[in-house]
Scaffold this motif. Structure first.
Motif, short mmCIF file in Angstrom:
data_model
loop_
_atom_site.label_atom_id
_atom_site.label_comp_id
_atom_site.label_asym_id
_atom_site.label_seq_id
_atom_site.Cartn_x
_atom_site.Cartn_y
_atom_site.Cartn_z
N MET A 28 15.97 -38.69 0.76
CA MET A 28 15.81 -37.27 0.50
C MET A 28 16.98 -36.81 -0.35
N SER A 29 16.70 -35.89 -1.26
CA SER A 29 17.74 -35.46 -2.20
C SER A 29 18.75 -34.51 -1.57
N ALA A 30 18.36 -33.82 -0.50
CA ALA A 30 19.26 -32.88 0.17
C ALA A 30 19.01 -32.93 1.67
N PRO A 31 20.00 -32.56 2.48
CA PRO A 31 19.78 -32.56 3.93
C PRO A 31 18.62 -31.65 4.30
N PRO A 32 17.67 -32.13 5.08
CA PRO A 32 16.52 -31.31 5.47
C PRO A 32 16.88 -30.32 6.57
N HIS A 33 16.00 -29.36 6.77
CA HIS A 33 16.11 -28.47 7.92
C HIS A 33 16.07 -29.34 9.17
N PRO A 34 16.90 -29.07 10.19
CA PRO A 34 16.91 -29.92 11.39
C PRO A 34 15.54 -30.11 12.03
N ALA A 35 14.74 -29.03 12.09
CA ALA A 35 13.40 -29.16 12.68
C ALA A 35 12.53 -30.08 11.84
N GLN A 36 12.64 -29.94 10.53
CA GLN A 36 11.91 -30.81 9.61
C GLN A 36 12.37 -32.24 9.76
N ALA A 37 13.68 -32.44 9.87
CA ALA A 37 14.23 -33.78 10.02
C ALA A 37 13.75 -34.42 11.33
N ALA A 38 13.71 -33.63 12.40
CA ALA A 38 13.30 -34.18 13.70
C ALA A 38 11.87 -34.70 13.64
N LEU A 39 10.99 -33.96 12.99
CA LEU A 39 9.61 -34.41 12.84
C LEU A 39 9.55 -35.73 12.09
N ARG A 40 10.31 -35.80 11.01
CA ARG A 40 10.25 -37.01 10.17
C ARG A 40 10.91 -38.19 10.86
N LEU A 41 12.01 -37.96 11.57
CA LEU A 41 12.69 -39.04 12.29
C LEU A 41 11.77 -39.63 13.35
N GLU A 42 11.05 -38.76 14.05
CA GLU A 42 10.14 -39.23 15.09
C GLU A 42 9.08 -40.15 14.50
N HIS A 43 8.54 -39.77 13.35
CA HIS A 43 7.51 -40.60 12.72
C HIS A 43 8.08 -41.94 12.28
N LEU A 44 9.28 -41.94 11.71
CA LEU A 44 9.89 -43.20 11.27
C LEU A 44 10.15 -44.13 12.46
N ILE A 45 10.60 -43.56 13.55
CA ILE A 45 10.87 -44.37 14.74
C ILE A 45 9.58 -44.97 15.29
N ARG A 46 8.52 -44.16 15.39
CA ARG A 46 7.27 -44.68 15.93
C ARG A 46 6.68 -45.74 15.02
#
Length: 436
Positions: A96-114
């Motif tokens: 990602m080019s810039a740090p995402p919104h924490p809520a947005q990041a949490a959604l994406r992190l969960e998907h990457l982990i699963r």
């Protein structure tokens, strides 16, 4: 109270990622920060971290070094890099080019982990079937362009995203209304859907809710593309089932790359599901539903439990028993429930996550093994499955209204040194009858 960090953040200073860390900590995604590769490797050795977020200013090769150190766990890596240097790094799962919104990041992190856990689980399933003389043959992935549904009213930014997806090789189908969106969803197969969150979020929420009530559409990744910078309600988005949220100021080409990554993962997971379906002819799975038999489930649960201990991940088991409430006892006596159970079991197999394992323990009792999942999250997953099945009406015979099926649910998380058999027994004992 013990604190269990989930996210490893590697950054030379706090300038870029500190607000993201604070936001993730506030959302329960406890972070631990390392300033160097040496400190990061030490943290991985000491803590059961699930994912890494790296600053693009870190030395080259860091992502690969972290993944090697995390084995046998597969460690997804998200990079925040404004130079574009890590965009095509095969060891970086998402840049990602810039740090995402924490809520947005949490959604994406969960998907990457699963997604990472699903790959681990496929290896375990291959071993379980191989031990019984059956080889799981993975079918080839489709070579056609990724198919993305873009639902929402025409807008210059949404059209720009449409063009960016086409530039990335996707086949994009535009649906201006929820009605046309569902027409396309029922007529064609899609690998992802992006919903335009205009001034009125109702159309996007309507599409998302409808897809999550349909067993065939349930797992298609949904991306919400925001038109403004309003506050993001994380709980609501999780409830709606979004896999990612693109903020209003996210460049269209970056949003397109994230959608493509989700679509590729979904297509890969479809291959994994078809691989397991191909084992139905082996005689090892339940003939009516394709779910694991009790014996096969017990053997695989033992393998999952051993892997969970090695990878320092939680493991939970849920038991779903068809409830007697709401007149189901009569449907069971008259045989109508028995006629519906194969369809119910097949629905369970479609609604579980790719990494989860479902079994038919008896005619009306099902079990789920959920790797890297605590008891609370496991129960929520089981309740969502039960809720979707509860939206389906089953035949009750001529001249009678169809009936619906509810479940009594029990969940248990594996404790230190606990055997898989004891874990399943505790989940069964935790089943609570639904109030009539």
């Amino acid at each position: 109270m013990a604190i269990h960090p989930r996210v490893l953040v590697v950054a030379p200073d706090d300038d870029r990622l500190s607000p993201l860390c604070q936001g993730l900590d506030a959302l329960g995604w406890t972070t631990v920060t390392a300033r160097s590769e040496h400190a990061a490797l030490a943290a991985l050795a000491d803590l059961p971290l699930e994912i890494a977020v790296i600053d693009g200013r870190c030395p080259p090769g860091l992502a690969s070094a972290l993944q090697i150190a995390a084995r046998p766990r597969r460690l997804p890596v998200l990079a925040v890099d404004d130079t574009g240097a890590l965009r095509h790094d095969p060891t970086v799962d998402l840049a990602m080019s810039a740090p995402p919104h924490p809520a947005q990041a949490a959604l994406r992190l969960e998907h990457l982990i699963r997604a990472a856990i699903a790959e681990e689980e496929m290896t375990l399933r291959e071993a379980t079937f191989a031990a019984r003389g059956t080889s799981l043959i993975q079918p080839a992935a489709e070579q056609t362009p990724l198919r993305v549904l873009a639902a929402g009213r025409p807008d210059k930014r949404f059209l720009a995203l449409h063009n960016a997806l086409i530039a990335d090789g996707c086949e994009v189908v535009a649906a201006p209304t929820p009605y046309t969106a569902f027409d396309y969803l029922h007529e064609r197969a899609f690998d992802a859907a992006v919903l335009w969150g205009g001034e009125d979020h109702a159309p996007a929420q309507s599409i998302a809710s409808g897809m999550k009530r349909n067993t065939r559409l349930y797992h298609i990744p949904l991306v919400l593309y925001l038109s403004g910078r309003g506050q993001i309600n994380l709980d609501e988005l999780y409830g709606r089932g979004f896999a990612d949220v693109a903020a209003a100021d996210t460049p269209e080409d970056e949003t397109a790359r994230r959608i493509v990554a989700l679509a590729r993962t979904y297509r890969r997971h479809q291959v994994i599901r078809r691989t397991l379906e191909g084992a139905r002819s082996s005689g090892l799975t339940d003939a009516a539903t394709g779910l694991f038999t009790p014996a096969l489930f017990a053997a695989h649960l033992a393998r999952i439990a051993e892997a969970a201990a090695d990878r320092r991940r939680p493991l939970s088991v849920c038991v779903l028993r068809v409830a007697d409430a709401g007149g189901l006892a009569q449907m069971k006596t008259e045989g109508w429930l028995g006629r519906a159970l194969p369809q119910i079991g097949a629905m369970v197999s479609r609604l579980i996550r790719t990494e989860d394992t479902a079994a038919r323990l008896s005619s009306d009792v099902f079990a789920l093994a959920l790797p890297a999942t605590g008891a609370t999250a496991a129960r929520i997953a089981a309740e969502r499955i039960a809720a979707v099945i509860g939206c389906t009406a089953f035949d009750a015979g001529p001249g009678r209204s169809p009936f619906v099926v509810g479940f009594d649910i029990g969940a248990a998380e594996m404790g230190p040194g606990e055997s898989p058999a004891t874990l399943l027994e505790r989940a069964s004992a935790a089943v609570v009858p639904t109030a009539a």
